[in-house]
Design a protein around this motif. Structure first.
Motif, short mmCIF file in Angstrom:
data_model
loop_
_atom_site.label_atom_id
_atom_site.label_comp_id
_atom_site.label_asym_id
_atom_site.label_seq_id
_atom_site.Cartn_x
_atom_site.Cartn_y
_atom_site.Cartn_z
N ASN A 200 -8.41 8.46 -2.83
CA ASN A 200 -7.47 8.22 -1.75
C ASN A 200 -7.80 6.91 -1.03
O ASN A 200 -6.90 6.13 -0.69
CB ASN A 200 -7.50 9.38 -0.77
CG ASN A 200 -6.50 9.21 0.36
OD1 ASN A 200 -5.29 9.35 0.17
ND2 ASN A 200 -7.00 8.90 1.55
N HIS A 201 -9.08 6.66 -0.81
CA HIS A 201 -9.46 5.44 -0.10
C HIS A 201 -9.20 4.20 -0.93
O HIS A 201 -8.75 3.17 -0.39
CB HIS A 201 -10.94 5.50 0.29
CG HIS A 201 -11.34 4.41 1.23
ND1 HIS A 201 -11.68 3.14 0.78
CD2 HIS A 201 -11.44 4.37 2.57
CE1 HIS A 201 -11.98 2.38 1.83
NE2 HIS A 201 -11.84 3.10 2.92
N ILE A 202 -9.46 4.26 -2.22
CA ILE A 202 -9.15 3.12 -3.10
C ILE A 202 -7.67 2.78 -3.02
O ILE A 202 -7.27 1.62 -2.84
CB ILE A 202 -9.57 3.42 -4.55
CG1 ILE A 202 -11.09 3.50 -4.67
CG2 ILE A 202 -9.01 2.36 -5.49
CD1 ILE A 202 -11.57 4.02 -6.01
N LEU A 203 -6.84 3.81 -3.13
CA LEU A 203 -5.40 3.60 -3.10
C LEU A 203 -4.93 3.07 -1.75
O LEU A 203 -3.96 2.31 -1.67
CB LEU A 203 -4.67 4.91 -3.42
CG LEU A 203 -4.81 5.40 -4.86
CD1 LEU A 203 -4.36 6.85 -4.98
CD2 LEU A 203 -4.01 4.51 -5.81
N ALA A 204 -5.63 3.47 -0.69
CA ALA A 204 -5.25 3.02 0.65
C ALA A 204 -5.69 1.60 0.93
O ALA A 204 -5.03 0.87 1.68
CB ALA A 204 -5.84 3.96 1.70
N SER A 205 -6.80 1.18 0.35
CA SER A 205 -7.37 -0.12 0.69
C SER A 205 -6.87 -1.26 -0.19
O SER A 205 -6.95 -2.42 0.20
CB SER A 205 -8.91 -0.06 0.62
OG SER A 205 -9.34 0.20 -0.70
N VAL A 206 -6.37 -0.94 -1.36
CA VAL A 206 -5.79 -1.97 -2.24
C VAL A 206 -4.30 -2.09 -1.90
O VAL A 206 -3.58 -1.10 -1.94
CB VAL A 206 -5.98 -1.60 -3.72
CG1 VAL A 206 -5.25 -2.60 -4.62
CG2 VAL A 206 -7.46 -1.55 -4.08
N MET B 237 0.85 -1.19 0.00
CA MET B 237 0.00 0.00 0.00
C MET B 237 0.88 1.24 0.00
O MET B 237 1.87 1.31 0.71
CB MET B 237 -0.90 0.01 1.24
CG MET B 237 -1.84 1.18 1.32
SD MET B 237 -2.66 1.30 2.92
CE MET B 237 -3.40 -0.32 3.04
N SER B 238 0.54 2.20 -0.81
CA SER B 238 1.30 3.44 -0.84
C SER B 238 1.16 4.14 0.50
O SER B 238 0.06 4.39 0.99
CB SER B 238 0.77 4.34 -1.95
OG SER B 238 1.59 5.47 -2.08
N PRO B 239 2.27 4.46 1.20
CA PRO B 239 2.20 4.93 2.58
C PRO B 239 1.55 6.28 2.76
O PRO B 239 1.11 6.60 3.86
CB PRO B 239 3.69 4.98 2.99
CG PRO B 239 4.43 5.15 1.70
CD PRO B 239 3.65 4.38 0.70
N GLN B 240 1.47 7.10 1.71
CA GLN B 240 0.92 8.44 1.91
C GLN B 240 -0.60 8.46 1.97
O GLN B 240 -1.19 9.48 2.25
CB GLN B 240 1.39 9.39 0.80
CG GLN B 240 0.85 9.07 -0.60
CD GLN B 240 1.76 8.17 -1.37
OE1 GLN B 240 2.41 7.31 -0.80
NE2 GLN B 240 1.85 8.36 -2.68
#
Length: 299
Positions: A237-243, A1-4
């Motif tokens: 942002n949530h999609i990137l955080a959850s995948v 997951m991308s940390p940002q």
């Protein structure tokens, strides 16, 4: 997951008395959106390289901002590996099938992302409110949907479900804007306007849908959408955080040197081809004349 990225706090349920959030600064929005879209490109590359399968469900009230969010999500993604599915009303043949059957056909294969612009939850929303399904069909859906989604997740599909929440006042304002805009009038249908007169019915249907289908395996995430810019940033942002994606090193192919033209090749004369009229030249000439008139007045 991308940390940002981080999913942030859970959004509250729909509340017609809520206040509109402050308007998001346009430059800040555009800068953040570009960064998130770049990460989406990297995420898609990870999906392709790992053979992952991602399903994103976009639901919500009419004019809640689902379409514009989908547009920003897919803007720079490779359309060969990212599909948007917005299924029309079922045909007579599809009406005789298992309800989920036509959606199964649209699920992703390895390396694909599929976004459903409305989904099988039509049965829990518009079909329920407008009487397009029987009470027994509706109850069967509420029973089967969590089972169906659990099977998808158990098979390795990453399922994300988003509900775009908007107040009744903002919905009416957006309907009015569409009605007065010739370029967007096609987005307004008599069925959409039923969501105004049946606001409470849709609210009850949404609450019951959440009660049965907001499960640990496939939870719902609410996207506050009073301000579309905020909702786009938040959902991406949530999609990137959850995948659980990781950046995959990708070396673009080298652009070769153009070989010298063979000496015996002669391009056919331009007069042998049909060209579209140069409307752009007319616009350019008009702009130049306007500029000359302005200079003349100043002189």
């Amino acid at each position: 997951m991308s940390p940002q990225h981080g999913p942030g706090p859970e959004a509250p349920a729909e509340n017609p008395t809520r206040t509109r959030p402050p308007k998001l600064d346009k430059k800040a929005y555009e800068k953040e959106l570009k960064k998130l879209q770049a990460d989406l490109v990297d995420m898609q590359q990870w999906v392709r390289e790992t053979g992952s399968r991602v399903v994103i469900i976009m639901e919500g009230r009419d004019a809640a901002g689902k379409g514009s969010a989908i547009k920003r999500i897919t803007q720079y993604l490779n359309p060969r590996f990212c599909r948007v599915e917005a299924l029309p009303a079922p045909t007579s043949r599809e009406q005789g099938q298992w309800y989920f059957q036509r959606y199964v056909e649209k699920l992703p294969t390895a390396g694909e992302i599929v976004i459903f612009d409305r989904s099988w939850y039509n049965r829990a929303g518009v079909e329920r409110v407008m009487g397009f399904c029987s009470a027994s069909e509706y109850r069967r859906f509420l029973h089967q949907a969590p089972i169906f989604e659990r099977l998808l997740v158990e098979d390795g599909i990453m399922l994300r479900k988003y509900w775009f929440s908007v107040s009744d006042e903002e919905q009416v304002a957006r309907f009015t804007s569409r009605r007065n805009d010739p370029l967007r009038q096609w987005k307004l249908s008599p069925m959409d306007l039923q969501s105004i007169t049946r606001w409470e019915d849709y609210s009850r249907a949404k609450d019951e849908m959440f009660a049965h289908t907001d499960t640990p395996t496939a939870p719902w995430y609410t996207v506050e959408s009073e301000d579309k810019k905020r909702s786009r940033i938040n959902v991406i942002n949530h999609i990137l955080a959850s995948v659980p994606w990781e950046k995959v090193e990708h070396t673009p192919p080298r652009i070769p040197e153009r070989p010298e033209v063979a000496s015996d090749y002669e391009r056919p004369p331009r007069t042998e081809f049909r060209y579209v009229p140069d409307r752009a030249a007319d616009l350019e000439q008009g702009a130049q004349k306007k500029q000359k008139r302005k200079k003349g007045k100043r002189g």
